[in-house]
Design a protein around this motif. Structure first.
Motif, PDB file in Angstrom:
ATOM      1  N   MET A  71       0.824  -1.219   0.000  1.00 14.49           N
ATOM      2  CA  MET A  71       0.000   0.000   0.000  1.00 14.49           C
ATOM      3  C   MET A  71       0.856   1.266   0.000  1.00 14.49           C
ATOM      4  N   PHE A  72       2.124   1.128  -0.378  1.00 15.00           N
ATOM      5  CA  PHE A  72       2.957   2.335  -0.372  1.00 15.00           C
ATOM      6  C   PHE A  72       3.392   2.717  -1.785  1.00 15.00           C
ATOM      7  N   LEU A  73       2.794   2.089  -2.796  1.00 13.74           N
ATOM      8  CA  LEU A  73       3.220   2.366  -4.169  1.00 13.74           C
ATOM      9  C   LEU A  73       2.444   3.516  -4.801  1.00 13.74           C
TER      10      LEU A  73
ATOM     11  N   HIS B 210      10.838   6.733   7.353  1.00 12.24           N
ATOM     12  CA  HIS B 210      11.709   7.508   6.470  1.00 12.24           C
ATOM     13  C   HIS B 210      11.114   7.754   5.086  1.00 12.24           C
ATOM     14  N   TRP B 211      10.638   6.695   4.428  1.00  9.18           N
ATOM     15  CA  TRP B 211      10.121   6.869   3.064  1.00  9.18           C
ATOM     16  C   TRP B 211       8.905   7.773   3.029  1.00  9.18           C
ATOM     17  N   GLY B 212       8.061   7.669   4.064  1.00 11.51           N
ATOM     18  CA  GLY B 212       6.894   8.532   4.126  1.00 11.51           C
ATOM     19  C   GLY B 212       7.325   9.985   4.235  1.00 11.51           C
TER      20      GLY B 212
ATOM     21  N   ILE C 266      19.788  -4.712  -4.294  1.00 10.89           N
ATOM     22  CA  ILE C 266      19.510  -3.935  -5.493  1.00 10.89           C
ATOM     23  C   ILE C 266      18.350  -2.941  -5.326  1.00 10.89           C
ATOM     24  N   HIS C 267      17.269  -3.382  -4.670  1.00  8.87           N
ATOM     25  CA  HIS C 267      16.118  -2.468  -4.578  1.00  8.87           C
ATOM     26  C   HIS C 267      16.399  -1.290  -3.649  1.00  8.87           C
ATOM     27  N   ILE C 268      17.123  -1.553  -2.588  1.00  7.69           N
ATOM     28  CA  ILE C 268      17.419  -0.470  -1.664  1.00  7.69           C
ATOM     29  C   ILE C 268      18.402   0.501  -2.314  1.00  7.69           C
TER      30      ILE C 268
ATOM     31  N   GLN D 128      18.710   1.068  -5.528  1.00  6.78           N
ATOM     32  CA  GLN D 128      18.063   1.822  -6.597  1.00  6.78           C
ATOM     33  C   GLN D 128      17.048   2.827  -6.054  1.00  6.78           C
ATOM     34  N   VAL D 129      16.573   2.613  -4.843  1.00  3.59           N
ATOM     35  CA  VAL D 129      15.703   3.608  -4.214  1.00  3.59           C
ATOM     36  C   VAL D 129      16.576   4.710  -3.602  1.00  3.59           C
ATOM     37  N   PHE D 130      17.641   4.275  -2.949  1.00  2.57           N
ATOM     38  CA  PHE D 130      18.556   5.230  -2.319  1.00  2.57           C
ATOM     39  C   PHE D 130      19.121   6.219  -3.339  1.00  2.57           C
TER      40      PHE D 130
ATOM     41  N   GLY E  24       3.321  -4.321  -8.180  1.00  4.73           N
ATOM     42  CA  GLY E  24       4.642  -4.390  -7.555  1.00  4.73           C
ATOM     43  C   GLY E  24       5.792  -4.428  -8.540  1.00  4.73           C
ATOM     44  N   THR E  25       5.494  -4.782  -9.777  1.00  2.00           N
ATOM     45  CA  THR E  25       6.473  -4.727 -10.870  1.00  2.00           C
ATOM     46  C   THR E  25       5.678  -4.315 -12.106  1.00  2.00           C
ATOM     47  N   ASN E  26       6.342  -4.165 -13.235  1.00  2.00           N
ATOM     48  CA  ASN E  26       5.573  -3.844 -14.440  1.00  2.00           C
ATOM     49  C   ASN E  26       4.952  -5.108 -15.041  1.00  2.00           C
TER      50      ASN E  26
ATOM     51  N   PRO F 172      14.091 -12.321 -16.973  1.00  2.00           N
ATOM     52  CA  PRO F 172      13.646 -11.402 -15.926  1.00  2.00           C
ATOM     53  C   PRO F 172      12.326 -11.901 -15.341  1.00  2.00           C
ATOM     54  N   PHE F 173      11.816 -11.217 -14.353  1.00  2.00           N
ATOM     55  CA  PHE F 173      10.521 -11.578 -13.771  1.00  2.00           C
ATOM     56  C   PHE F 173       9.362 -11.114 -14.657  1.00  2.00           C
ATOM     57  N   SER F 174       9.489  -9.891 -15.166  1.00  2.00           N
ATOM     58  CA  SER F 174       8.368  -9.334 -15.938  1.00  2.00           C
ATOM     59  C   SER F 174       8.651  -9.400 -17.432  1.00  2.00           C
TER      60      SER F 174
ATOM     61  N   THR G  29      21.171 -15.834  -4.469  1.00  2.00           N
ATOM     62  CA  THR G  29      20.350 -14.654  -4.198  1.00  2.00           C
ATOM     63  C   THR G  29      19.424 -14.483  -5.392  1.00  2.00           C
ATOM     64  N   GLU G  30      18.487 -13.509  -5.335  1.00  2.00           N
ATOM     65  CA  GLU G  30      17.580 -13.382  -6.479  1.00  2.00           C
ATOM     66  C   GLU G  30      18.187 -12.598  -7.658  1.00  2.00           C
ATOM     67  N   TYR G  31      18.740 -11.418  -7.409  1.00  2.00           N
ATOM     68  CA  TYR G  31      19.177 -10.597  -8.550  1.00  2.00           C
ATOM     69  C   TYR G  31      20.679 -10.617  -8.815  1.00  2.00           C
ATOM     70  N   GLU G  32      21.452 -10.741  -7.752  1.00  6.21           N
ATOM     71  CA  GLU G  32      22.903 -10.594  -7.880  1.00  6.21           C
ATOM     72  C   GLU G  32      23.549 -11.513  -6.869  1.00  6.21           C
TER      73      GLU G  32
ATOM     74  N   GLU H   4      14.463 -20.680  -2.027  1.00  7.08           N
ATOM     75  CA  GLU H   4      13.702 -20.803  -3.279  1.00  7.08           C
ATOM     76  C   GLU H   4      14.596 -20.601  -4.505  1.00  7.08           C
ATOM     77  N   CYS H   5      15.424 -19.563  -4.452  1.00  5.27           N
ATOM     78  CA  CYS H   5      16.263 -19.261  -5.617  1.00  5.27           C
ATOM     79  C   CYS H   5      17.293 -20.370  -5.810  1.00  5.27           C
ATOM     80  N   THR H   6      17.806 -20.882  -4.709  1.00  8.61           N
ATOM     81  CA  THR H   6      18.819 -21.921  -4.779  1.00  8.61           C
ATOM     82  C   THR H   6      18.230 -23.216  -5.335  1.00  8.61           C
TER      83      THR H   6
HETATM   84  C1  LAN Z   1       9.669  -9.548  -6.443  1.00  9.65           C
HETATM   85  C2  LAN Z   1       8.791 -10.256  -7.371  1.00  9.65           C
HETATM   86  C3  LAN Z   1       9.278 -11.575  -7.866  1.00  9.65           C
HETATM   87  C4  LAN Z   1      10.204 -12.254  -6.887  1.00  9.65           C
HETATM   88  C5  LAN Z   1      10.408 -13.760  -7.163  1.00  9.65           C
HETATM   89  C6  LAN Z   1      10.903 -14.068  -8.552  1.00  9.65           C
HETATM   90  C7  LAN Z   1       9.087 -14.486  -6.975  1.00  9.65           C
HETATM   91  C8  LAN Z   1      11.375 -14.286  -6.116  1.00  9.65           C
HETATM   92  O1  LAN Z   1      11.504 -15.688  -6.227  1.00  9.65           O
HETATM   93  C9  LAN Z   1      12.668 -13.526  -6.147  1.00  9.65           C
HETATM   94  C10 LAN Z   1      12.440 -12.054  -5.836  1.00  9.65           C
HETATM   95  C11 LAN Z   1      11.437 -11.352  -6.761  1.00  9.65           C
HETATM   96  C12 LAN Z   1      12.115 -11.038  -8.077  1.00  9.65           C
HETATM   97  C13 LAN Z   1      10.961 -10.027  -6.173  1.00  9.65           C
HETATM   98  C14 LAN Z   1      11.873  -9.161  -5.384  1.00  9.65           C
HETATM   99  C15 LAN Z   1      11.266  -7.946  -4.670  1.00  9.65           C
HETATM  100  C16 LAN Z   1      10.117  -7.309  -5.438  1.00  9.65           C
HETATM  101  C17 LAN Z   1      10.623  -6.784  -6.756  1.00  9.65           C
HETATM  102  C18 LAN Z   1       9.068  -8.414  -5.668  1.00  9.65           C
HETATM  103  C19 LAN Z   1       8.534  -9.050  -4.402  1.00  9.65           C
HETATM  104  C20 LAN Z   1       7.917  -7.638  -6.249  1.00  9.65           C
HETATM  105  C21 LAN Z   1       7.929  -6.280  -5.509  1.00  9.65           C
HETATM  106  C22 LAN Z   1       9.280  -6.203  -4.752  1.00  9.65           C
HETATM  107  C23 LAN Z   1       9.834  -4.760  -4.751  1.00  9.65           C
HETATM  108  C24 LAN Z   1      11.039  -4.692  -3.862  1.00  9.65           C
HETATM  109  C25 LAN Z   1       8.745  -3.784  -4.311  1.00  9.65           C
HETATM  110  C26 LAN Z   1       9.207  -2.401  -4.055  1.00  9.65           C
HETATM  111  C27 LAN Z   1       9.564  -2.235  -2.632  1.00  9.65           C
HETATM  112  C28 LAN Z   1      10.752  -1.855  -2.176  1.00  9.65           C
HETATM  113  C29 LAN Z   1      11.113  -2.146  -0.782  1.00  9.65           C
HETATM  114  C30 LAN Z   1      11.731  -1.151  -3.014  1.00  9.65           C
END
Ligand code: LAN
Length: 728
Positions: free
Chosen positions: A102-104, A192-194, A232-234, A236-238, A383-385, A446-448, A503-506, A534-536
């Motif tokens: 609910m913060f998007l 902080h984000w708020g 990565i997400h922190i 890219q937000v930072f 949460g993603t595109n 990628p995921f999306s 890990t998931e991304y890196e 899960e990723c492993t």
């Molecule tokens: C996701 C969505 C997919 C998810 C899986 C592939 C299911 C998982 O197995 C690995 C991690 C990953 C890719 C993942 C990471 C974090 C995401 C991108 C999300 C849960 C969807 C939304 C979330 C993102 C961080 C939301 C924004 C919030 C922040 C704190 C920046």
């Protein structure tokens, strides 16, 4: 620029809110780019008919026929597929809502507002409806995610979003929200984000925001706290946050924001000592309190660094380098960005740096639509595109595992799915990969979609597995060449950590001690990339399958990687036989991946202690009615917590885990199959139950397609294993 009432075709919904005409909305899927369109003109509305998928996603009746009632699990799987096949989109993928957090929306709406981006009036109407629909009726607030208790963060930011979208401060629901916010102590008690977003909008002073110095980006790479090491997400937000913090950018005060300033606090705006409230935070929001180290660093940054040290040329260098990284992220993703928090912030940074009419701002404007989703309750931010690759890979696998991939009835559908997966495999690394700290991505999925284009280990694993299943096991046209399958393997092998985990991304780039600097307050475990079961396990399963068909390719490396991964998986198995799941709820989800991966290396109930303990754990959680049901609270407390009711999705996960592990007794599975079948509707669909996914331990996220792909897979696998007996 801010017209918040649609042009025509409006009706009033049950709550007395304006509602657009749902027969005019269409989902456009342009090679995996999903956007919603409102067709104002009758002519256009006729020319572009609404599809079944459009209607389904908006909660309109699909009018799909009742099917021959399923008596056996296989029939139930086929009925489910008959329904779900109708939701495949023209490029071959599936789509769905991906809401929960609910913060998007607030970030997005504040971004539109401060960048003078006209909000399509029909969006404004539907976002308002969504936010009101998701307001907690008991106390008038909003929480971190749709199922969470009200918090200062959720309430302050969603309240502001509604005000920007034209909701009146005298609306009884807004009065109630305001009263709750004041009970929390006002918006200064948000995290902080708020505080960041409210300062960007100009309804809070920057003094209230803990420091986000872009200077950190100038640290040498070897520095243990250098931001390139962060999750990565922190990171890219930072990045844009630090740029905007340094610029102290705030939207110039206007009449609306002047009013909002007076609504968010318990005392008049001008009398508030904002600097004294940097660390004020409501108990409802303080999931992960800041450490004393971070407090000390913040104190130093505020009282010494910023006023006396931060010299002008350093600030300029830091801002320039941060800007360069923002630009690279935007260009590498065609302005779609990594995710829905960082991307709007990048847009504000573009607005500040490039100006309103610039290409970067215009392209961001278009791209933000990729994050929007329309459902029966209104419009939300995903949460993603989208979930394109992930869900398409799982439905493909479900059909294969269910034994239906050779059936001519489903072949065209699977061919399209394969075409989609082919189209979205990443073919090249990003330019200047090292400079912008990106992970290798050639060969990844990628995921999306490929526009977002970030490598994810388990998405790569699932993409690879789906491709192998169709192309190698079921004779589908080899759209993805052997070279490209090998690229995927190469990419996976690069992602293993020294621990053996993935890990998931890196790969993990920093120490767990970085968690001491976690400033977000609302999320835990966010500072570095961790190992995830899960990723492993997904990587192990995919590598095993790959080696079955290409036994000569990088044999020793694959074997060694799998061995190390399996050692990791066994190491993190808890004494009770369970694994903690990080991306789905929770122990049930992780059990499925873990037991499946153990089976892929030949470890099953009969011969492996680990597998047996995993099965025993699951069996101990089966509920009276034969199903499984786990609450999202497991994720927060790290202790298995039952849901009040059994859940279709978790029942399927548990059954798949047991069946993959070759659990020998049929009775518990048969009871579960009956439950899955009894929840199926006459037209083959299953209805939405509790939320399925999670991230950062505290935030839940919806995976609505799971109620199709997992039950179909479980029912099909059951009938493959035990024969297609009649159960109902
Ligand atoms: C996701 C969505 C997919 C998810 C899986 C592939 C299911 C998982 O197995 C690995 C991690 C990953 C890719 C993942 C990471 C974090 C995401 C991108 C999300 C849960 C969807 C939304 C979330 C993102 C961080 C939301 C924004 C919030 C922040 C704190 C920046």
């Amino acid at each position: 620029h801010w017209k918040t009432s649609a042009n025509g075709h409006l009706t009033i919904d049950a709550n007395g809110d304006e509602k657009t005409d749902y027969s005019r909305w269409r989902l456009l899927d342009d090679r995996g780019r999903q956007t919603w369109h409102y067709l104002e003109s009758d002519e256009e509305n006729e020319r572009w008919p609404q599809s079944i998928a459009d209607r389904y996603h908006m909660g309109l009746p699909t009018e799909l026929p009742d099917l021959l009632p399923a008596k056996s699990p296989l029939q139930a799987a086929e009925n489910g597929l008959a329904f779900f096949s109708k939701l495949q989109l023209p490029p071959g993928n599936w789509a769905c809502e991906y809401g929960g957090p609910m913060f998007l929306l607030p970030g997005l709406i504040i971004t539109w507002y401060v960048t003078k981006t006209p909000i399509p009036p029909e969006y404004a109407v539907e976002i308002r409806r969504y936010l009101f629909a998701r307001q907690h009726p008991e106390d008038g607030g909003w929480g971190l995610h749709i199922e969470a208790h009200s918090s200062a963060f959720g309430t302050a930011t969603n309240y502001v979003a509604l005000r920007l979208l034209g909701a009146s401060e005298e609306d009884p629901r807004m009065i109630k929200a305001r009263a709750l916010l004041h009970k929390f102590g006002g918006a200064i008690y948000g995290p902080h984000w708020g505080k960041f977003w409210l300062s960007v909008l100009g309804v809070m002073e920057w003094d209230c925001v803990n420091p986000v110095p872009p200077e950190l980006w100038l640290l040498p790479d070897w520095a243990p706290i250098a931001p390139w090491r962060w999750w990565i997400h922190i990171r890219q937000v930072f990045l844009p946050m630090s740029y905007l913090w340094s610029k102290r950018f705030s939207h110039p005060l206007d009449s609306l924001t002047t009013q909002i300033r007076q609504e968010l606090y318990t005392q008049p705006y001008d009398t508030i000592d904002f600097a004294a409230h940097r660390n004020s935070i409501s108990d409802t929001d303080n999931y992960y309190p800041k450490t004393w180290i971070l407090h000390a660093i913040n104190w130093m940054l505020v009282n010494i660094w910023a006023p006396y040290v931060r010299w002008r040329s350093l600030i300029k260098r830091a801002e320039d380098w941060a800007w360069e990284l923002i630009r690279m992220e935007d260009e590498n993703t065609d302005y779609a960005g990594l995710g829905p928090v960082s991307n709007p912030m990048n847009m504000v940074a573009c607005y500040v740096h490039d100006g309103e009419g610039s290409y970067s701002v215009r392209r961001h404007r278009e791209r933000l639509h990729d994050y929007m989703w329309l459902k029966d309750e209104g419009m939300l931010a995903n949460g993603t595109n989208g979930v394109q690759v992930w869900d398409t890979a799982f439905i493909t696998q479900a059909i294969v595992v269910a034994g239906l991939a050779d059936d001519p009835r489903w072949r065209p559908m699977l061919t399209k799915a394969l075409e989609f997966l082919e189209d979205h495999q990443l073919r090249e690394n990003v330019p200047d990969q090292e400079k912008c700290y990106r992970q290798h991505r050639k060969g990844a999925w990628p995921f999306s979609n490929n526009t977002q284009g970030y490598t994810v280990s388990d998405c790569t694993a699932e993409g690879l597995r789906s491709a192998l299943q169709l192309q190698e096991m079921h004779g589908y046209h080899k759209l993805i060449s052997v070279e490209r399958l090998k690229d995927a393997v190469d990419c996976l092998l690069l992602m293993q950590n020294p621990s053996g985990g993935f890990t998931e991304y890196e790969t993990t780039r920093g120490s767990t001690k970085l968690e001491w600097l976690n400033a977000a307050e609302v999320f835990g475990g966010i500072m570095i990339g961790y190992d995830y079961p899960e990723c492993t396990t997904a990587s192990v399963t995919a590598l095993s399958l790959f080696s079955r068909f290409y036994p000569d390719y990088r044999v020793d490396e694959i074997r060694a990687a799998k061995e190390r991964a399996v050692r990791y998986i066994k190491r993190v198995q808890r004494r009770d036989g369970s694994w903690y799941g990080s991306w789905g709820i929770c122990f049930t989800y992780a059990a499925m991946f873990s037991l499946e991966s153990l089976a892929s290396i030949g470890e099953t109930y009969a011969n492996s202690k680990s597998s047996r303990r995993g099965c025993e754990f699951l069996l101990s959680k089966q509920m009276e009615d034969g199903g499984w049901g786990e609450s999202y609270l497991s994720c927060e407390s790290h202790v298995y917590t039952h849901h009040k009711q059994s859940q279709v999705v978790q029942t399927a996960w548990a059954c798949l885990a047991l069946m993959e592990a070759e659990y020998p007794h049929r009775e518990p599975l048969r009871r579960a199959m009956k439950l899955l079948m009894s929840r199926q509707q006459p037209n083959g669909e299953w209805l939405q139950e509790a939320i399925e996914g999670v991230f950062n331990q505290s935030c839940m996220i919806s995976y609505p397609n799971y109620k199709f792909c997992w039950p179909i897979r479980a029912l099909g696998l059951y009938s493959k294993k035990f024969g297609n007996e009649e159960l109902l």
